[in-house]
Design an enzyme around this catalytic site. Structure first.
Site, short mmCIF file in Angstrom:
data_model
loop_
_atom_site.label_atom_id
_atom_site.label_comp_id
_atom_site.label_asym_id
_atom_site.label_seq_id
_atom_site.Cartn_x
_atom_site.Cartn_y
_atom_site.Cartn_z
N ASN A 134 -14.38 -2.34 8.36
CA ASN A 134 -13.24 -1.88 7.57
C ASN A 134 -11.94 -2.23 8.29
OD1 ASN A 134 -11.74 1.31 6.88
ND2 ASN A 134 -11.81 -0.42 5.49
N GLY A 135 -10.96 -2.68 7.53
CA GLY A 135 -9.66 -2.98 8.09
C GLY A 135 -9.19 -4.38 7.77
N ASP A 136 -8.17 -4.50 6.91
CA ASP A 136 -7.54 -5.77 6.57
C ASP A 136 -8.52 -6.81 6.04
OD1 ASP A 136 -5.22 -4.58 7.36
OD2 ASP A 136 -4.78 -5.94 9.01
N PRO A 169 -12.72 5.30 0.84
CA PRO A 169 -12.10 6.50 0.28
C PRO A 169 -10.63 6.56 0.66
CG PRO A 169 -13.39 7.05 2.22
CD PRO A 169 -13.65 5.60 1.94
N CYS A 191 -9.54 9.81 9.69
CA CYS A 191 -8.23 9.99 9.03
C CYS A 191 -7.12 10.04 10.08
CB CYS A 191 -8.22 11.25 8.19
SG CYS A 191 -6.64 11.52 7.35
#
Length: 355
Positions: A214-216, A30, A115
């Site tokens: 999640n991440g790169d 998201p 976030c």
């Protein structure tokens, strides 16, 4: 290492079936002001992920479910499940919003605990919650009790450090969260540091539920490495799915041992024009619509040319004709003109400052 909190029986809520059984899960991360209904539809046409997640519903004393976000659920034409994401810190109102969401065709309720925006975490929302495990314990408990179906969480590895990391992972087990998406950076690291895949691996080993890394995750090859190293059940991809909306299809190809599709610059040009028309507002001035497209093209441009010439020209476009002309010059027809599988080194996706 601290001892895990004793948890009761694992949740029996089944996750929605993946597009292809036996392959790692994929999800579109998201992204606020990006992952709306039109954007999801364009991504789905290129090769849908297993799951979508909405922009976050802001939850507070005066909040109601935002109609433009709810559209992604009630008008979902992707053929894939959509999870409804919430952000907030007031438990009573989070419970209220979760109950309201049950009246719509959601795949499940997702809580944002990651976030990194200062305006968010200063209100003890999103990544700000990671500073307070006791509050997380109460929030997760209340939402688990409220959600009869799937309850999922997206989080980071900590706020400034990983001091609370293991404690929070144990709370994920305690409250039988059904799926955890973990961004391998702290809140304060934003998107600047290297991703701490060792922390994702640690979380995979500690939590009872499936975990999305999640991440790169920049390509199918990088997804393979991340999955092999961490043992995660799948990957969640955000910015690099804006750049390359075919990435979920490519991951399935790679995991199946098939040749990974090579994307031509002509296909990228077509994607840009399709996205322009999909996200256009009928009453929006042309200059504003062009400016809106630049937030996507800042990422797309990382794979167009190694010198960043497309990005330089694109950021100065003022009209639709200007923008499309720039695309046509830099993305000619022909199978020999290929889009880069990985972002070009040094070609930076930065916020547009020329509009």
């Amino acid at each position: 290492m601290s001892e895990p909190i004793s948890s009761s029986a694992k949740s029996s809520h089944p996750l929605p079936a993946p597009i292809q059984a036996g392959l790692p899960l994929t999800a579109l991360a998201p992204m606020q002001d990006v992952t709306d209904r039109p954007f999801m539809a364009v991504i789905a046409d290129c090769g849908a992920p297993d799951y979508f997640v909405t922009e976050y519903f802001r939850v507070h004393s005066q909040s109601r479910l935002e109609k433009h976000i709810l559209e992604a659920v009630v008008e979902n034409n992707t053929g894939r499940p959509v999870f409804a994401q919430m952000i907030g810190e007031d438990i009573d109102h989070l419970v209220r919003a979760a109950k309201d969401l049950q009246n719509h065709p959601i795949a499940g309720v997702d809580l944002n605990m990651g976030c990194p925006s200062p305006t968010v975490y200063k209100k003890q929302c999103g990544g700000g919650l990671l500073r307070d495990p006791q509050k997380i314990d109460r929030v997760l408990g209340a939402l688990r009790e409220t959600c009869p179906g799937l309850f999922t969480v997206k989080m980071r590895i900590g706020f400034e450090d990983t001091q609370n990391f293991e404690t929070i992972l144990d709370l994920v087990n305690k409250h039988q969260v059904d799926l955890l998406s973990l961004h391998g950076r702290t809140v304060k690291e934003m998107y600047r540091s290297e991703v701490h895949y060792d922390c994702i691996k640690q979380a995979v080993e500690r939590v009872d539920c499936p975990l999305l890394a999640n991440g790169d995750v920049t390509s199918a090859a990088k997804a393979r490495w991340v999955l092999d190293y961490t043992g995660a059940a799948g990957v969640m991809i955000g910015r690099h799915a804006i750049r390359n909306p075919w990435i979920f299809r490519q991951i399935r190809e790679e995991q199946n041992g098939q040749p990974v599709s090579k994307i031509t610059l002509q296909e990228v040009n077509q994607y840009i024009k399709k996205l322009y028309h999909a996200v256009a507002k009928p009453d929006a001035p042309e200059l504003r619509q062009v400016a809106k497209m630049k937030k996507y093209l800042n990422f797309v441009g990382q794979g167009v040319d190694p010198e960043g010439k497309f990005l330089y020209e694109m950021r100065r476009a003022k009209t639709k004709a200007d923008l499309f002309g720039i695309c046509d010059r830099h993305m000619p027809e022909g199978p020999e003109h290929l889009f880069a599988a990985e972002p070009y080194p040094g070609v930076i996706a930065r916020p547009n400052r020329e509009s």
